[in-house]
Motif scaffolding. Structure first.
Motif, PDB file in Angstrom:
ATOM      1  N   ARG A  23      -2.547 -14.594   0.767  1.00 53.60           N
ATOM      2  CA  ARG A  23      -1.344 -13.908   0.300  1.00 53.60           C
ATOM      3  C   ARG A  23      -1.305 -13.812  -1.224  1.00 53.60           C
ATOM      4  O   ARG A  23      -0.689 -12.904  -1.786  1.00 53.60           O
ATOM      5  CB  ARG A  23      -0.094 -14.614   0.836  1.00 53.60           C
ATOM      6  N   SER A  24      -1.968 -14.750  -1.908  1.00 45.97           N
ATOM      7  CA  SER A  24      -1.977 -14.726  -3.366  1.00 45.97           C
ATOM      8  C   SER A  24      -2.557 -13.426  -3.918  1.00 45.97           C
ATOM      9  O   SER A  24      -2.292 -13.065  -5.058  1.00 45.97           O
ATOM     10  CB  SER A  24      -2.794 -15.907  -3.908  1.00 45.97           C
ATOM     11  N   MET A  26      -1.788 -10.577  -3.116  1.00 45.42           N
ATOM     12  CA  MET A  26      -0.822  -9.488  -2.937  1.00 45.42           C
ATOM     13  C   MET A  26      -0.715  -8.572  -4.158  1.00 45.42           C
ATOM     14  O   MET A  26      -0.919  -7.357  -4.052  1.00 45.42           O
ATOM     15  CB  MET A  26       0.554 -10.088  -2.625  1.00 45.42           C
ATOM     16  N   LEU A  27      -0.365  -9.116  -5.315  1.00 43.03           N
ATOM     17  CA  LEU A  27      -0.132  -8.229  -6.461  1.00 43.03           C
ATOM     18  C   LEU A  27      -1.410  -7.507  -6.893  1.00 43.03           C
ATOM     19  O   LEU A  27      -1.393  -6.282  -7.067  1.00 43.03           O
ATOM     20  CB  LEU A  27       0.503  -8.985  -7.640  1.00 43.03           C
ATOM     21  N   PRO A  28      -2.536  -8.224  -7.059  1.00 41.95           N
ATOM     22  CA  PRO A  28      -3.737  -7.478  -7.445  1.00 41.95           C
ATOM     23  C   PRO A  28      -4.101  -6.377  -6.450  1.00 41.95           C
ATOM     24  O   PRO A  28      -4.520  -5.287  -6.866  1.00 41.95           O
ATOM     25  CB  PRO A  28      -4.836  -8.546  -7.503  1.00 41.95           C
ATOM     26  N   HIS A  31      -1.857  -3.401  -6.789  1.00 44.71           N
ATOM     27  CA  HIS A  31      -2.304  -2.600  -7.942  1.00 44.71           C
ATOM     28  C   HIS A  31      -3.443  -1.663  -7.534  1.00 44.71           C
ATOM     29  O   HIS A  31      -3.515  -0.522  -7.983  1.00 44.71           O
ATOM     30  CB  HIS A  31      -2.763  -3.512  -9.083  1.00 44.71           C
ATOM     31  N   MET A  45       0.643   0.165   1.979  1.00 50.04           N
ATOM     32  CA  MET A  45       1.282  -1.147   2.127  1.00 50.04           C
ATOM     33  C   MET A  45       0.960  -1.752   3.482  1.00 50.04           C
ATOM     34  O   MET A  45       0.733  -2.961   3.608  1.00 50.04           O
ATOM     35  CB  MET A  45       2.793  -1.015   1.933  1.00 50.04           C
ATOM     36  N   GLU A  58       7.147  -7.828   4.814  1.00 52.91           N
ATOM     37  CA  GLU A  58       6.878  -8.832   3.778  1.00 52.91           C
ATOM     38  C   GLU A  58       6.212  -8.184   2.565  1.00 52.91           C
ATOM     39  O   GLU A  58       6.511  -8.520   1.416  1.00 52.91           O
ATOM     40  CB  GLU A  58       5.990  -9.950   4.333  1.00 52.91           C
ATOM     41  N   THR A  62       8.139  -7.704  -1.059  1.00 50.25           N
ATOM     42  CA  THR A  62       7.545  -8.273  -2.261  1.00 50.25           C
ATOM     43  C   THR A  62       7.303  -7.185  -3.299  1.00 50.25           C
ATOM     44  O   THR A  62       7.659  -7.338  -4.474  1.00 50.25           O
ATOM     45  CB  THR A  62       6.218  -8.973  -1.914  1.00 50.25           C
TER      46      THR A  62
END
Ligand SMILES: Cc1cc2nc3c(=O)[nH]c(=O)nc-3n(C[C@H](O)[C@H](O)[C@H](O)COP(=O)(O)O)c2cc1C
Ligand code: SF4
Ligand code: FES
Lengths: 199, 859, 439
Positions: A23-24, A26-28, A31, A45, A58, A62
């Motif tokens: 899950r870490s 997610m942001l990269p 992008h 998504m 989820e 986020t």
């Protein structure tokens, strides 16, 4: 092209491998979706949810927390004008007004040709060169009205292609090193994609 | 008996508003204070969920190194010597401030809000709130209520961002389908675009929403809280037996709310349990007795109908003997009614062909005779072995409890299943076995042996070894039910017998119908008598009061239907049972109903079975009558009556009593209490459980039977009756022992699967063609279409594509439906829901076979 | 009078190719790391940092050595470097990330060595695209140089470092929100207790979170010793610090100065630094430590750059190290409104007082600035502020009380309370005239 395609999926998988928990990433990875699609498409998504083993809600919940992610299309050039304190003191609002006038859109809007989206943003950390703005997150400081107009001219004419990559591109440098797991994944072939989903 | 003085290690003393109170170590200030009569206001705090501290309503002063500081009582844990102030001007100002903040953007639409009258925000505003608003700006606006799902609506303007619904969905239900979207003041609760909050537990979010933001479609605008009357009861949609508050407005049921019963449901309900009360209100209920005149069922008086029923049954008995009548059903009856019907059948009608499980359960002795565990036991066991149905579909709140225990690391789940279930993703090991071969798998698991690296029942030796390691700690709780209805239940019973040899193993039965466990306890099964006693063992004890009992154990449902279909059994009584839909082999059931000369149905609706009866007797249902029910733990809890039955419907026990009289017998009951007194006196498993005990406050969550002190072995009777018995000069009769389960013999091997066929697996979906779902408008639309799930390997092998339409062939029937790839179905198997209105697996099953095979063709 | 010392964290800035490995090595880069992993024990590194009394540069000013010593013993532990810099008018980390990425990486790896971290994550504010690119490039080079990855410089210490991009949310600078964000969630600050990530941090494991500038000091300390660092400044405010000076000064920019030995006046007026107020105007007020700090008038110019004094005597803080000078042409209502609006837009939305209070205050302030104020508004402003940060007052006091989970809540009142405290007349004029006197 909505799900991550062959240029992006391997990067996404390699990114996941960098972290102790998927899950870490997610942001990269979001992008990457934005780099590929210009904004976070629903299919994009959903693909992220699939890759991270999460529900689509989820991912959506986020993503919408973060200002840099758009769930609607934006222009090829995202012009983000700072109006926070240091810029306010140095003409940030006047610059924003000028930008709106000269491009003919209100903050938050996109020019009809889909080229420019103007937004007002909070401090972007270039206060020593206020007023300032970013275009596709590339910085421009000490921006006068004339400077703004020639910037728009340069962008339109493609003279800044080196400095200003297409909207959504966060990092043009690939990580080439590191975790064995990531390295291993990077060298393997692209996982299968359903043919219909490439474009 | 005086309580032992509390030792200081067990409690923590803290001071709240100058008063010293005893708190539990680790508990939060808000909970400790509340138990001691100090209510600290709150919105986001919920005792059954992780604290988030978001609303800030619970601010109190807690003394720290730098004096008193405002701290949230909902997540600051108690500590020895802690000083807490909840009533100072500082606290009042902070709480008023939070309330004012909450109201600045909250619409003042209380008069039209469903929550009006029972809204903590409204209440606290009245109690604490500032009178006039100082907010002159425009409020935040959202488009009017949006549908989160078919059942739940969200009015975002009323939302106070307490995170209760979203936390529930993620943490409790495991369905994170609603989330906070956006940030800061524009935060909203929402779903992924166009992906509804389709969770079996969505109704709970409505119940725990502290304002009127979430509303349920079945209740919306139906009533105002102050018009509602309420009684506590037990949900009877499945055998978990969740405690509920049943509410009505006027003569109609309007709402069910979960009641927080610590050992059972923690306040939660599944949506089927919460909303299927709509069926009780249905206009299509049978409201008067019906008697067949030719092709038609004609309304009759009770006198006429009972006479017709009695005459039909008596004629059959006279002509063919006592064994010519059979009783199917009873799992939907309360305990007292089940007992009355058991007595009617076994004494008055003299038949032991009585079975409350419709061929979808297990041999009665496997349910009654294995050492029992409670839900709490299972949640605390080192390992839970699941050998039963998909609990998420069949016993939803048991699923919630076990899921939570697994997620919190309190237990580990080892699953033996022929297809993946809702708990598979939480299981430490999931062994996907080939239908019909579960006993082999159990043996390999318990005994090891077999070829050390050979597959057993399609499960790899490595997977079995890993699972064996997990259960090696001992003291496992086995959740025992029917993993699939397309294989023999006896193979599961055999497996249970093997697992029973694990040291310390206990069993939590997982049959699904509401009171099936109570009906079994009350003797509605062949070969058993009330109180978990074998017919042979209890003959003398019961015979002394009841007189002659059937000589031999009778037939189970499969036996009854087979015999009836052959014309060798002449009368059927359907006791709230619809075998034409619910029995795994539907075709057999339909032939049996047609084949039996005389059919009496006691029912609430005309079903595919009861519409073929000769006499239909209208029954009252839950919420229309009092009584008790028993859940899968053996927990007896009370049912509340809230409304009156429609028309002239009667409680089942009255029907039994009146029918007995017309058959020349007398059950001797004139009230529920009189029945219970006899249960308590005669049924060994219920000894000591008096009406007084049951109605005591301490029994609010129900009482698990047998009572710990209950005599399981013979004890001398000292009451009048026993004395009376002695006076007759007969030797005193001892109360019989509870029956114990003798593991069945090793069954023969199931036939090999040919390479063109797939072995069928089937179980229920939560929303199926059950009457209670079909007659509840809010739920009826949620019933899905049946799809065949097949392992991707087989799909490939058979040249099929996922999502394609196929023709499914079984000896019994052929159907056309969609096939989907699912790695959760083991190779060689095919999974299809049992009881969906379209494409039901029930049409395919031949009950006489150990396993059922099907073939797939492209259309 | 401003003291001058050789710069520590900005030593390489301005040197050719400072952001490349070649440039970094040319000025002695990675020698500290080599020294640490090949000649020093973990404890020895920790001792030097402890001796240096290096205060965290992220805003809270907690001693780095002490924080490291609080790390709960468990396996694994993590190091997370906070490069999310988003505090208005703070742009020092931005510069370090773009101009001297190797120094951050070197400090990070030394720290990971000292605390025994299993992995290190450098969370970089998403909008710093160039910084992210330079950091990524530098990391590739560092692995190639043997300074990261397996068996660093031949020692038996191995470490993977991940550059993690943010995505635009100020609140993710708060260390607990940052951890949530790094876990791939919404950046909701975590409730306390547990108070420190050192006890329960990333994935529940003990985690050290340090700021980018804090990390940038570590190589120097390892090379020169903690004592040399502690010899700069005063015992309670050691070393140098990077200050971002902006607003109406002639020469806005980042300036590294010795702590405690210099004053706000030095930063604003010294020709080497801010060089005074533009256009010959007067200084009206300045914000001494980022948007969340209480404002100072010119009377505080001679206060030393010493956190204990700024907090104790000044009732404010140096916070993120950004100083914003406002001259006499500034509408203070407007300045305060813009900061409040910032907090309202950046509130994560969890806590009622922060979420609702900030947007309410934003609306009232906007109304006053636009000329629609009412006489009651001033008391209302103070009372709403009081409901967010009970007891908030002018003259200000440090630390403020809070009703919220994280310090963003109590950061909302300072601009309003300062502006109202110092320039109440301007508010009254707005209300009386129904317009902004500054146009
Ligand atoms: C609202 C808020 C924003 C913050 N933003 C930052 C930031 O951008 N960068 C940073 O290093 N610390 C920031 N902090 C402080 C961090 O929580 C943390 O104290 C710091 O990263 C610790 O590093 P240090 O000990 O090296 O200073 C912020 C704190 C709060 C409450
Ligand atoms: S104070 Fe504000 S930013 Fe901090 S946790 Fe609460 S709502 Fe979020
Ligand atoms: S109940 Fe404690 S913060 Fe909501």
């Amino acid at each position: 092209m909505s799900r991550l395609g062959p240029d992006f999926l391997p990067r996404a998988i390699a990114t996941i491998a960098l972290y102790p928990e998927p899950r870490s990433a997610m942001l990269p990875i979001l992008h990457l979706v934005q780099e590929q699609n210009g904004f976070l498409t629903e299919e994009g998504m959903a693909h992220v949810a699939e890759l991270l083993g999460l529900s689509q809600a989820e991912v959506y919940g986020t993503a919408t927390f973060y200002d840099m992610f758009f769930t609607h299309p934006v222009g090829n050039y995202l012009v983000s004008v700072c109006t926070n304190i240091a810029c306010l003191l140095n003409g940030g609002y006047e610059l924003l007004e000028h930008a709106e006038q000269s491009l003919g859109v209100k903050a938050g809007g996109t020019t009809p040709d889909g080229q420019f989206t103007v937004e007002e943003v909070e401090c972007i950390g270039l206060c020593g060169n206020a007023p300032c703005l970013t275009v596709n997150w590339r910085f421009f400081g000490d921006v006068t009205n004339e400077g703004f107009d020639s910037l728009v001219g340069d962008l339109t004419a493609g003279r800044l292609a080196e400095t200003v990559p297409p909207h959504g591109t966060l990092c043009r440098v690939r990580r080439t090193v590191g975790l064995e797991a990531a390295a291993a994944v990077e060298s393997t072939s692209v996982p299968e994609l359903e043919s219909g989903e490439r474009s | 008996m005086a309580d032992a003085p509390e030792t200081s290690t067990d409690t923590v003393s803290i001071t709240v508003d100058g008063k010293v109170i005893a708190a539990q170590p680790g508990e939060m200030i808000i909970a400790a204070a509340e138990r001691n009569g100090v209510y600290i206001p709150r919105f986001c705090y919920h005792p059954r969920m992780r604290p988030v501290g978001m609303c800030r309503m619970c601010l109190v002063q807690v003394k720290g190194p730098r004096g008193f500081a405002l701290s949230p009582a909902c997540y600051v844990a108690v500590a020895e010597g802690q000083e807490v102030v909840t009533d100072s001007p500082e606290v009042k100002k902070a709480q008023d401030g939070v309330l004012e903040f909450l109201l600045v953007n909250h619409p003042l639409d209380c008069p039209v809000c469903d929550k009006g009258g029972e809204c903590p925000l409204q209440d606290q505003t009245l109690t604490f709130g500032p009178g006039e608003t100082r907010f002159v700006e425009e409020k935040r606006h959202w488009a009017k209520p949006i549908n989160l799902s078919d059942l739940v609506l969200l009015d975002r303007e009323r939302c106070i961002q307490c995170d209760r619904c979203t936390r529930f969905a993620d943490e409790v239900a495991g369905d994170p389908l609603i989330e906070f979207v956006g940030r800061g003041a524009s935060i909203e609760v929402n779903t992924f675009p166009d992906l509804p909050f389709s969770s079996y537990f969505s109704g709970n979010t409505v119940q725990i929403c502290p304002v009127g933001a979430l509303t349920a479609t079945p209740y919306r605008f139906k009533a105002r809280p102050w018009d509602l009357e309420q009684v506590e009861s037990t949900c009877t949609s499945c055998a978990v037996g969740c405690r509920v508050a049943v509410q009505s407005s006027g003569a109609k049921l309007t709402r069910y709310l979960g009641v927080d019963a610590d050992p059972v449901n923690h306040g939660w309900l599944c949506d089927r349990g919460r909303f299927d009360f709509e069926a009780v209100n249905s206009d299509e209920r049978v409201t008067a007795p019906l008697v067949r005149k030719g092709d038609e069922l004609i309304e009759a008086s009770w006198g006429e109908a009972l006479a017709a029923a009695a005459k039909g049954l008596a004629d059959v008995t006279k002509l063919h003997g006592k064994g010519s009548v059979a009783v199917i059903g009873g799992a939907r009856l309360p305990n007292e009614d089940a007992f009355a019907w058991a007595k009617l059948a076994k004494v008055v009608l003299g038949t032991d062909h009585v079975d409350c499980q419709l061929g979808d359960g297990l041999p009665a002795a496997a349910v009654l005779g294995l050492p029992r565990a409670t839900i709490d036991d299972a949640c605390r066991a080192p390992v839970v072995i699941l050998l039963g149905p998909d609990l998420k579909e069949e016993l939803p709140v048991l699923y919630l409890r076990l899921r939570a225990a697994a997620v919190d690391g309190k237990t580990k789940i080892v699953e033996l299943t022929p297809h993946s279930t809702g708990l598979t993703r939480y299981a430490a090991a999931s062994l996907g076995y080939r239908p019909g071969e579960v006993a082999l798998l159990a043996r390999a698991l318990v005994e090891g042996g077999g070829g050390e690296d050979a597959d057993v029942a399609g499960v790899s030796a490595a997977a079995i070894a890993a699972a064996r390691e997990l259960i090696s700690a001992g003291n496992a709780v086995v959740v025992l039910g029917r993993p699939s209805l397309a294989e023999y239940g006896s193979s599961v019973a055999e497996a249970a017998g093997v697992l029973a040899r694990l040291p310390g193993a206990r069993f939590l039965p997982a049959l699904r119908r509401a009171n099936v466990h109570g009906a079994l306890d009350m003797g509605l099964a062949p070969g058993v008598l009330p109180g978990r006693v074998a017919l042979a063992d209890g003959r003398d004890w019961f015979g002394r009061e009841w007189g002659a009992l059937p000589a031999e154990p009778g037939l189970d449902t499969l036996g009854i239907l087979t015999t009836a279909a052959d014309g060798r059994l002449q009368a059927l009584i359907l006791l709230g049972a619809d075998p034409a839909n619910d029995f795994p082999d539907r075709q057999l059931a339909r032939r049996a109903i047609a084949g039996a000369g005389f059919v009496v149905a006691v029912d609430t609706f005309l079903t595919d079975s009861s519409r073929h009866a000769d006499v239909v007797l209208p029954a009252a249902t839950y919420a229309e009558r009092a009584g008790t029910t028993t859940n899968l733990e053996g927990r007896v809890s009370r049912l509340g009556q809230k409304v009156t039955p429609p028309g002239v419907a009667w409680p089942d026990w009255m029907i039994a009593s009146e029918l007995a009289v017309r058959l020349g017998g007398d059950l001797g009951f004139d009230s529920l209490e009189s029945i219970w007194a006899e249960i308590e006196r005669l049924a060994p498993s219920h000894a000591g459980l008096t009406t007084a005990t049951l109605s005591a406050r301490a029994s609010r969550d129900g009482v698990v039977t047998p009572l710990p002190a209950a005599p399981t072995e013979a004890t001398a009777d000292t009451d009048d009756e026993a004395a009376g018995a002695d006076a007759t000069g007969e030797a005193p009769v001892n109360r019989p022992a509870l029956l114990s389960f003798a593991a069945p013999e090793r069954a023969g091997d199931v036939p090999a699967l040919d390479s063109y066929s797939l072995r069928l697996v089937t179980g229920h979906k939560l929303y199926d063609s059950a009457t209670s779902v079909r007659r509840s408008p809010s739920l009826a639309g949620l019933v899905a279409k049946g799809k065949l799930r097949v392992n991707p390997y087989d799909l490939d092998r058979l040249g099929l594509t996922t999502g394609g339409r196929i023709r499914l062939q079984a000896p019994r029937a052929t159907m056309v439906l969609e096939v989907v790839a699912d790695a959760g179905v083991p190779r060689g198997s095919a999974s299809l829901p049992f009881n969906l209105p379209s494409e039901p697996a029930a049409d395919l099953i031949d009950g006489s076979l150990a396993v059922n095979d099907v073939r797939i063709e492209t259309t | 009078m401003a003291t001058t010392v050789a710069p520590i964290v900005t030593a390489h800035i301005g040197t050719p190719d400072s952001h490349t490995l070649r440039g970094y090595l040319a000025s002695g880069g990675y020698e500290a790391l080599r020294k640490a992993v090949t000649t020093m024990t973990r404890e020895e590194v920790q001792t030097e940092v402890d001796t240096a009394n290096l205060l965290g540069r992220g805003g809270a000013g907690f001693p780095a050595g002490r924080k490291w010593s609080m790390l709960r013993k468990a396996d694994p532990t993590y190091l997370v470097v906070n490069g999310d810099e988003s505090e208005p008018a703070t742009f020092k980390d931005h510069m370090l990330l773009e101009e001297d990425p190797h120094q951050i990486i070197e400090g990070t790896i030394i720290t990971a060595y000292a605390i025994g971290a299993a992995q290190a994550f450098i969370y970089v504010r998403g909008e710093f695209a160039l910084g992210i690119e330079r950091m990524t490039q530098a990391l590739n080079e560092a692995y190639g140089h043997g300074a990261a990855g397996n068996r660093i410089f031949g020692s038996d210490f191995s470490l993977d470092v991940v550059i993690h991009p943010g995505a635009g949310a100020y609140i993710c600078g708060d260390e607990t929100a940052l951890l949530e964000s790094l876990e791939g969630k919404r950046g909701f600050p975590r409730i306390k207790p547990p108070y420190f990530p050192a006890v329960m941090g990333l994935y529940g494991a003990p985690t050290i979170v340090n700021n980018v500038e804090t990390m940038s000091n570590i190589p120097w300390i390892v090379v020169n010793g903690g004592a040399a660092f502690a010899a700069l400044g005063e015992p309670q405010a050691t070393g140098t610090r990077l200050f971002a000076v902006s607003g109406h000064v002639k020469k806005p920019g980042n300036y590294e100065v010795e702590l405690a030995k210099n004053t706000f006046r030095d930063l604003i007026y010294d020709p080497r630094f801010g060089a005074g107020i533009r256009n010959g105007a007067e200084l009206k007020a300045f914000i001494p430590g980022g948007a969340s700090s209480f404002w100072f008038g010119p009377d505080r110019l001679d206060m030393a750059l010493d956190e204990t004094k700024v907090k104790g005597e000044g009732g404010s803080m140096m916070g993120s190290g950004s100083i914003i000078a406002m001259d006499s042409s500034t509408c203070m209502v407007r300045a305060a409104w813009r900061l409040v609006r910032f907090f309202s837009r950046e509130s994560c939305g969890q806590c009622t007082p922060c979420r609702e209070g900030s947007s309410w205050l934003d609306k009232i302030m906007y109304r006053i600035e636009a000329g629609d104020g009412r006489p009651d508004d001033l008391d209302l402003l103070m009372d709403v502020c009081d409901n967010i940060s009970p007891g908030v007052q002018w003259p200000s006091r440090w630390p403020p009380n809070m009703t919220t989970i994280c310090p963003l809540g109590p950061s909302i009142p300072p601009p309003i309370v300062s502006a109202l405290g110092m320039f109440r007349d301007e508010f009254l004029t707005h209300i009386k005239d129904g317009a902004c006197p500054y146009g």
